[in-house]
Design a protein around this motif. Structure first.
Motif, short mmCIF file in Angstrom:
data_model
loop_
_atom_site.label_atom_id
_atom_site.label_comp_id
_atom_site.label_asym_id
_atom_site.label_seq_id
_atom_site.Cartn_x
_atom_site.Cartn_y
_atom_site.Cartn_z
N LEU A 161 12.53 35.18 -37.03
CA LEU A 161 11.25 35.84 -36.79
C LEU A 161 10.08 34.88 -36.94
O LEU A 161 9.04 35.05 -36.31
N MET A 164 8.76 33.54 -33.68
CA MET A 164 8.21 34.49 -32.71
C MET A 164 6.77 34.05 -32.46
O MET A 164 5.99 33.92 -33.41
N THR A 165 6.45 33.79 -31.21
CA THR A 165 5.07 33.42 -30.88
C THR A 165 4.15 34.62 -31.02
O THR A 165 4.44 35.68 -30.47
N ILE A 166 3.06 34.44 -31.76
CA ILE A 166 2.05 35.50 -31.82
C ILE A 166 0.73 35.05 -31.18
O ILE A 166 -0.22 35.81 -31.10
N ASN A 167 0.71 33.80 -30.70
CA ASN A 167 -0.53 33.23 -30.15
C ASN A 167 -0.13 32.12 -29.20
O ASN A 167 -0.08 30.95 -29.58
N TYR A 184 1.05 30.35 -38.91
CA TYR A 184 -0.09 31.12 -39.42
C TYR A 184 0.20 31.77 -40.76
O TYR A 184 -0.72 32.02 -41.54
N ARG A 242 -4.76 38.63 -41.90
CA ARG A 242 -4.83 39.18 -40.55
C ARG A 242 -3.61 38.74 -39.73
O ARG A 242 -2.94 39.55 -39.09
N CYS A 243 -3.31 37.44 -39.79
CA CYS A 243 -2.19 36.91 -38.99
C CYS A 243 -0.85 37.39 -39.54
O CYS A 243 0.08 37.68 -38.77
N ALA A 245 -0.36 40.22 -40.95
CA ALA A 245 -0.25 41.62 -40.50
C ALA A 245 0.16 41.69 -39.02
O ALA A 245 0.97 42.53 -38.64
N ILE A 246 -0.37 40.78 -38.21
CA ILE A 246 -0.03 40.79 -36.78
C ILE A 246 1.47 40.60 -36.60
O ILE A 246 2.13 41.32 -35.85
N GLY A 247 2.03 39.64 -37.32
CA GLY A 247 3.49 39.42 -37.23
C GLY A 247 4.27 40.60 -37.77
O GLY A 247 5.29 41.01 -37.18
N VAL A 249 3.31 43.73 -37.88
CA VAL A 249 3.24 44.85 -36.92
C VAL A 249 4.24 44.62 -35.78
O VAL A 249 4.92 45.55 -35.34
N ASN A 250 4.35 43.38 -35.33
CA ASN A 250 5.40 43.09 -34.33
C ASN A 250 6.76 43.52 -34.87
O ASN A 250 7.54 44.19 -34.18
N ILE A 252 7.51 45.70 -37.13
CA ILE A 252 7.61 47.16 -37.21
C ILE A 252 7.80 47.75 -35.81
O ILE A 252 8.65 48.61 -35.59
N ASN A 253 7.00 47.27 -34.84
CA ASN A 253 7.15 47.80 -33.48
C ASN A 253 8.53 47.52 -32.91
O ASN A 253 9.03 48.29 -32.09
N THR B 165 2.75 41.55 -29.99
CA THR B 165 1.66 40.64 -29.61
C THR B 165 2.20 39.24 -29.36
O THR B 165 2.95 38.72 -30.19
N ILE B 166 1.84 38.67 -28.22
CA ILE B 166 2.21 37.27 -27.97
C ILE B 166 0.95 36.40 -27.89
O ILE B 166 1.04 35.20 -27.72
N ASN B 167 -0.21 37.02 -28.02
CA ASN B 167 -1.48 36.28 -27.87
C ASN B 167 -2.54 37.04 -28.64
O ASN B 167 -3.27 37.85 -28.08
N ARG B 177 -3.98 47.18 -29.86
CA ARG B 177 -3.81 45.78 -30.27
C ARG B 177 -4.35 44.84 -29.20
O ARG B 177 -4.58 45.23 -28.07
N ASN B 250 10.85 35.10 -27.56
CA ASN B 250 10.71 35.86 -28.81
C ASN B 250 11.92 36.77 -29.00
O ASN B 250 12.52 36.83 -30.08
#
Lengths: 319, 319
Positions: A161, A164-167, A184, A242-243, A245-247, A249-250, A252-253, B165-167, B177, B250
Motif C-alpha cells: 500500500l 500506491m500513488t496518491i499524487n 508523504y 492530510r496526506c 488521511a488521503i491514503g 481514505v483510499n 477504506i474505499n 485518489t491518484i492525484n 474528493r 496501484n
C-alpha cells in the motif's frame, strides 16, 4: 506448546519464544551483519532460537513451529525468499537452512504481513476479521487481512500500500514511481518536511527542539512543536495528517475493513494523530460520514508485532 | 436448472434466463422509470422475469434462484439496498418485494461487483481465482474477487477503486474528493479531454470526426484520430493511458491478482488500449518487469456481464 518467532531485519535478528496466546516468554537479538552470505545469517537465526530454548530451560519437544518474517518477497509454499533487496537475497532457502539445525516445521512470510498478523492475532485486531495494518516508519508498510486471511497476492507480493500513488506528478519514490503514499506519510517523509520547515523558518521552535541541528530532527519533534503552538510545525503536521488521511481514505474505499491499525514511530502520538486524522477522513470517505464505519486505532504490540506474528504464522498456513 | 439474472440500471431493467454454464437462454428489458416508487419498479422486475419464463415456455420449477445487481450499497444478508442515490433507494427490501410475485431464493449484490462476478464465473476470469474487474464507462467501476470470493468490505461498500485518489490536488470528483481515478480513466474523462483538445486545436482531426460538433465526441473518436496520426489525439490518448496505467499499477501493488479485466466502452479498443497500457504498467509496477505477472485483458461478456453475474449470485452465497 510454544512457537518461535523470528523477525529478520536489516540491522538485527530478533527472536522470541511465544506462547499460544501471543505472550512473549523470552526474547533476544543478535546483529544481522547483512553483508554476510545467507547460510551464516540463517545459522545465527537458528542458533539464537536454540539459545532462547536453552535459557528458558524448555525442551525442543515443547516447540511446535518456527516462523520467520523477512523483508522482500517470500514463496511461503517453498519456504524461500525469492528476493529481498536490502539483504541481497535471491531465492534463499530459509526453511531448509533452519532445518539443518532445528527439525521443526518452518513457516515464512513477508515482514510487513507478519507484523500485521501479529496485531491481528494478538493485538489491536484481535476481535476483528477484516483488518488493515499500516506502519508509519522508514517507509509505509502494510498488511491486509480479509476474512482472517492474509492478502498476499497471487505472486506473494501484494499489499504494497505504501507504493500506491496518491499524487501522480509528485515526489519521486525509490521504487521509481512518482507520488507514492510513503513519500508523504512515512516517518521519513515527516522528518524531511520538518527539517526543511526548520531551515526555511529560523524562528520556528523546530530549531530550538533540535538544538539548532536539523539533523537531530525526528518524527516526535514536529508534533511537540505543534502542541506548543508553533505555527510552522502546525503547518507541517496538518499537511502530514492530510496526506495520511488521503491514503487511508483510499484504503477504506478499496477494502472497507472493520479496523485500520497504525503502527510505527509516528503512531506513538496516539490521539494527537488519530483525532485530527479521523476529522480528515470523514471529509473524504466515499458515502460520507454515514459510510465511515471503519475504526482507526493505534497498534498495541509495538516492535514485538513482528516476532509475535512470526510465531503465529503456523495458524495462517494451517487454516 | 436455470437462474434468473436481473440488472437494475438507472435507465433500463435488463433480465435473462441463464443456464448454469452462463449461457443466456432468453433476455429482455423494460424501462426503469426511476422516478417511480420502489414497489412499482420491483414489480416490473418480477413481471419481466415471469414474462421471460412464459415466453421460453419453461416452468417455475426449472428456476433455481433470482439474482439482482443494483446500484448502491446492498445488505446481501437482509436482501435490501441500503442506499442508492441515483434510484433514490433507502433501505429498499428488494428480496421481499420480488418474493411477493415469485417464490424463489433472491440474492442481491452491488452492480459493479455482480458484473465482476459474471466475468469471473463465465468470462475472462473463468480460469482464475484472484481477479479484478475494472469498468471504464461513465465512471470507473470495479469488482475484486480474491480466492474466489467477492471483496465487498465489512459494510458492503468496498471495492470503490474508481474513488481511489491518484492525484490529490487534481480534478474535483462528484464524490467530494480531488483526483479520483475515475476523473482520469472513465470514458467520461476521455470524452471531456478529447472535447477540450478539439476546441483548443481547431485543425485537429478530432473536429472532422465529430463533423465540427464537439458534443458528438465519444470515447472511440480520439482513438480513431490517434490511429490516423493526429498529434493532438495522440497526446490525449497517451495521457489517458498514462493515468489508466497509474491506477492499474496501484491495483497491482495492492492486490497482485492473477488477472485484471477491463470492460466498459473504452475496452472495445482492444490491443490499441492494452498494448501501450502494458508498456506503461511495466515501467512503474513494484518490483519491476520481473514482478509484473498480472495479466491485463479485455472483458468478454460485454453488457451481459451484469445479468450473467446476477444469475450467478447464488454461487457466491452458497460457497
Amino acid at each position: 506448546m510454544y512457537n518461535i518467532g523470528i523477525d529478520l531485519g536489516g540491522t538485527n535478528i530478533a527472536a522470541a519464544i511465544v506462547a499460544e496466546n501471543g505472550t512473549i516468554i523470552r526474547k533476544g537479538s543478535v546483529p544481522t551483519k547483512r553483508e554476510r552470505e545467507y547460510p551464516e545469517i540463517i545459522k545465527d537465526m537458528a542458533m539464537l532460537a536454540l539459545k532462547l530454548i536453552e535459557e528458558e530451560n524448555i525442551k525442543l519437544d515443547d516447540i511446535y513451529s518456527i516462523g520467520v518474517g523477512s523483508p522482500g518477497t517470500p514463496n511461503p509454499q517453498k519456504g524461500i525468499i525469492v528476493y529481498a533487496n536490502n539483504l541481497n537475497f535471491n531465492n534463499v532457502p530459509i526453511r531448509d537452512e533452519i532445518r539443518k539445525y532445528i527439525d521443526k516445521p518452518v513457516y515464512i512470510g513477508n515482514d510487513a504481513n507478519v507484523a500485521a498478523l501479529g496485531e491481528f492475532e494478538c493485538g489491536a485486531g484481535k476481535v476483528y476479521k477484516d483488518f488493515v495494518a499500516i506502519t508509519l516508519g522508514t517507509g509505509v508498510g502494510s498488511g491486509v487481512i480479509i476474512d482472517g486471511k492474509i492478502i498476499d497476492g497471487s505472486f506473494n507480493g501484494a499489499s504494497e500500500l505504501g507504493h500506491m500513488t496518491i499524487n501522480f506528478d509528485g515526489i519521486l519514490c525509490k521504487c521509481g514511481r512518482k507520488g507514492c503514499w510513503e513519500q508523504y506519510s512515512s516517518a521519513t517523509a515527516l522528518i524531511r518536511d520538518a527539517k526543511n520547515a526548520a531551515i526555511n523558518n529560523p524562528k520556528s521552535k523546530l530549531n530550538n527542539l533540535v538544538n539548532g541541528d536539523v539533523n537531530k530532527m525526528n518524527a516526535k519533534i514536529p508534533f511537540d512543536a505543534a502542541l506548543e503552538g508553533d505555527e510552522v510545525a502546525v503547518k507541517v503536521i496538518n499537511e502530514y495528517i492530510r496526506c495520511l488521511a488521503i491514503g487511508i481514505v483510499n484504503v477504506i474505499n478499496i477494502f472497507q475493513p472493520e479496523i485500520i491499525v497504525l503502527g510505527g514511530g509516528v503512531s506513538a502520538q496516539g490521539d494527537n494523530l488519530i483525532k485530527p486524522l479521523k476529522e480528515n477522513i470523514i471529509k473524504e470517505v466515499y458515502g460520507g460520514e454515514e459510510a465511515f464505519k471503519t475504526k482507526v486505532e493505534v497498534a498495541k504490540l509495538g516492535n514485538d508485532a513482528g516476532i509475535i506474528g512470526a510465531a503465529m504464522l503456523y495458524k495462517a498456513y494451517e487454516k
